[in-house]
Design a protein around this motif. Sequence first.
Motif, mmCIF file in Angstrom:
data_model
loop_
_atom_site.group_PDB
_atom_site.id
_atom_site.type_symbol
_atom_site.label_atom_id
_atom_site.label_comp_id
_atom_site.label_asym_id
_atom_site.label_seq_id
_atom_site.Cartn_x
_atom_site.Cartn_y
_atom_site.Cartn_z
ATOM 1 N N ASP A 1 0.841 -1.188 0.000
ATOM 2 C CA ASP A 1 0.000 0.000 0.000
ATOM 3 C C ASP A 1 0.880 1.243 0.000
ATOM 4 O OD1 ASP A 1 -2.402 1.284 -0.133
ATOM 5 O OD2 ASP A 1 -2.534 1.559 2.020
ATOM 6 N N ASN B 1 -0.513 4.396 1.067
ATOM 7 C CA ASN B 1 -1.103 5.428 1.927
ATOM 8 C C ASN B 1 -0.235 5.687 3.148
ATOM 9 O OD1 ASN B 1 -3.667 6.416 0.944
ATOM 10 N ND2 ASN B 1 -4.300 4.275 1.009
ATOM 11 N N ILE C 1 -9.460 -9.366 2.335
ATOM 12 C CA ILE C 1 -9.767 -8.409 1.258
ATOM 13 C C ILE C 1 -8.486 -7.653 0.895
ATOM 14 C CG2 ILE C 1 -11.208 -6.440 0.618
ATOM 15 C CD1 ILE C 1 -12.996 -7.259 3.069
ATOM 16 N N PRO C 2 -8.170 -7.561 -0.418
ATOM 17 C CA PRO C 2 -6.967 -6.802 -0.785
ATOM 18 C C PRO C 2 -7.073 -5.347 -0.315
ATOM 19 C CG PRO C 2 -8.193 -7.509 -2.735
ATOM 20 C CD PRO C 2 -8.832 -8.153 -1.569
ATOM 21 N N LEU C 3 -5.930 -4.762 0.008
ATOM 22 C CA LEU C 3 -5.953 -3.395 0.550
ATOM 23 C C LEU C 3 -6.416 -2.389 -0.494
ATOM 24 C CD1 LEU C 3 -2.707 -3.297 2.674
ATOM 25 C CD2 LEU C 3 -5.041 -3.490 3.463
ATOM 26 N N GLN C 4 -5.909 -2.549 -1.705
ATOM 27 C CA GLN C 4 -6.333 -1.654 -2.773
ATOM 28 C C GLN C 4 -7.322 -2.413 -3.637
ATOM 29 O OE1 GLN C 4 -5.962 1.472 -3.308
ATOM 30 N NE2 GLN C 4 -4.329 2.047 -1.892
ATOM 31 N N SER C 5 -8.629 -2.190 -3.421
ATOM 32 C CA SER C 5 -9.623 -2.969 -4.150
ATOM 33 C C SER C 5 -10.174 -2.206 -5.353
ATOM 34 C CB SER C 5 -10.759 -3.365 -3.208
ATOM 35 O OG SER C 5 -11.227 -2.212 -2.551
ATOM 36 N N ASP C 6 -9.803 -0.937 -5.480
ATOM 37 C CA ASP C 6 -10.335 -0.134 -6.573
ATOM 38 C C ASP C 6 -9.189 0.464 -7.388
ATOM 39 O OD1 ASP C 6 -12.565 0.991 -7.917
ATOM 40 O OD2 ASP C 6 -12.085 2.925 -7.001
ATOM 41 N N GLU D 1 -9.163 2.826 -9.684
ATOM 42 C CA GLU D 1 -9.178 4.291 -9.783
ATOM 43 C C GLU D 1 -8.532 4.927 -8.544
ATOM 44 O OE1 GLU D 1 -10.198 6.938 -11.873
ATOM 45 O OE2 GLU D 1 -9.860 5.299 -13.295
ATOM 46 N N ALA D 2 -8.926 4.383 -7.371
ATOM 47 C CA ALA D 2 -8.391 4.924 -6.117
ATOM 48 C C ALA D 2 -6.891 4.686 -6.041
ATOM 49 C CB ALA D 2 -9.079 4.263 -4.942
ATOM 50 N N LEU E 1 -5.027 7.229 -7.960
ATOM 51 C CA LEU E 1 -4.937 8.501 -7.233
ATOM 52 C C LEU E 1 -3.784 8.492 -6.235
ATOM 53 C CD1 LEU E 1 -8.683 9.263 -6.435
ATOM 54 C CD2 LEU E 1 -7.243 10.384 -8.116
ATOM 55 N N VAL E 2 -3.672 7.390 -5.494
ATOM 56 C CA VAL E 2 -2.631 7.352 -4.463
ATOM 57 C C VAL E 2 -1.244 7.217 -5.090
ATOM 58 C CG1 VAL E 2 -2.584 4.889 -3.873
ATOM 59 C CG2 VAL E 2 -2.199 6.572 -2.118
#
Lengths: 426, 104
Positions: free
Chosen positions: A54, A56, A91-96, A98-99, A102-103
């Motif tokens: 991730d 973030n 659940i994967p940390l980055q599931s989207d 598009e988001a 952005l990061v």
Amino acid sequence: MKRKYLFNHNYFLDEERFLELLENYSQKGYKLKKAGFYFLRFEKSDTPTYYQIDYNHLTKEYMEIIEEMGYTFIDNYGKIYIFETTNPNAIPLQSDEEAKKLVLLDTYKISTIIILLLCAFLWYAIFKNDYIFRNLLLSPGEFYLNYLAYIFKPVSILLPLQFILEAISQALSRYFIKKDNPKHPILNKFNKIYKIMLSILCIMTFLVSIAFLTTLTSFKPLFYLVALSVIYELLRHLALRYVPRIATKEKRFFTQAIILIIYFMVALPLMDQLNHEPKNIMPNDFETYYTYDSNSYKYEKNIFLNATYISDQDTFEHIYHCRNEHIAIEVLENLIQKDERMWRLRHHEFELDFSFATIIGLNSQPFKEFEDILPLLEKIDFKDLDDCYWYDENIYMRKDCQILCASLKELDQAQITGLYNFYFQN
Amino acid sequence: MARREFETLTPQMFYILLVLQEPMHGYEIMNAVSILTDGEIQIGAGTLYTLLPRFETEGYIRLVKEEAKRKIYQITFIGQKKLMVEKERMTKQLQCLEKLYPEL
């Protein structure tokens, strides 16, 4: 505990490849423990582990949620955070997508690219000014004597290059993320070259540091240079690894800003020091030269000082206005050294040693070191002067950046006070 | 500065805004979306923490209060407008679909 180290081939830049590698190792029974720029450290573990990356900022709240989801934080490298879990269905940390884009765009910021280019420019400016690189057209004999200079030469190109490469890497990453194509072959190829270049740079810096140690005493500018590289590498390392992992965005920004400010605060004053070889500082050619009967007047101006020489048959007065105090001290010491040497020659003494006039060792061999001359000097205390020495027929006065060097036969207290009043009281 | 980050909402963005009709913190949002969609849409923690600050900057949601370091958000009027725009877009898509393939 059984450990295993793996050379890190750019894994951070290709997320999929990195996760694949980690899972392969997990199947072999090894678990990632530490992730550095050059090495990944694995330790023996029998539980199968799944990994996630991730980008973030890891705030306390975020950390709690991640832990509630069954993930554990392992290590980070800069803004890349690695997590593990033993639950295959987590659940994967980055599931989207598009988001994630952005990061990622936030990770490869334009401001970082600009800062990197500024650093490159700073290094270029430092090296461009260094006198040794302006005097590189030497004869073969001189080349032999100055071979060390040629070892240092590559650093002037390599260090700015390091920053430029990093900036290009960041800019390319940003460009391809914007184009929704972060796995573009051009980016991958460039990053491979970048990593190889960085390794070469590291080896070069290491070799230069060793070469430098041999000239530690006779070659001042490079002392500062290497010190600067070491400081930079240290700060960089600290910034990447020890900037608080769990902190608010603002705290993180301030820590990084402080590290950058410290770097520039160290780097900028050192730029001055790099030009401190007396050969470079002392005037050689005079801009103007007048002779009236037995009196003469010369004027010299270079980037380090303005010098005025006034002399007649018996006496002379030299006034130096130096750019800063460091240079003034160097000039003063150099003047005293020169006069001491002239005195020895006048009295038919032999030279101290047989020596070559080299660029690196120019100031040391034919001259006595300033520290050796100090016992010969008579120190006079003037309350407003920083230094005042009396030697043979010469007197040297320094106040801040201004130096007066005068030669007067039968020097007495009245004459000294007269000189002091004339040059330093007005 | 209009950055136009969220011209169209992805399903995950849509559901985050949808469940924020009630004030909620991060972990509750993830659970609520999962329950609402019968587990079909699951939001990763990374995605959630990428989106929440950005939604806040855009004005779609606002920070209601902070409880034990947990930030509780709720949708704003701008956010509701955004959902309405999405609704219109989806209705239009549905109408087109029914017009061309009424048997579907």
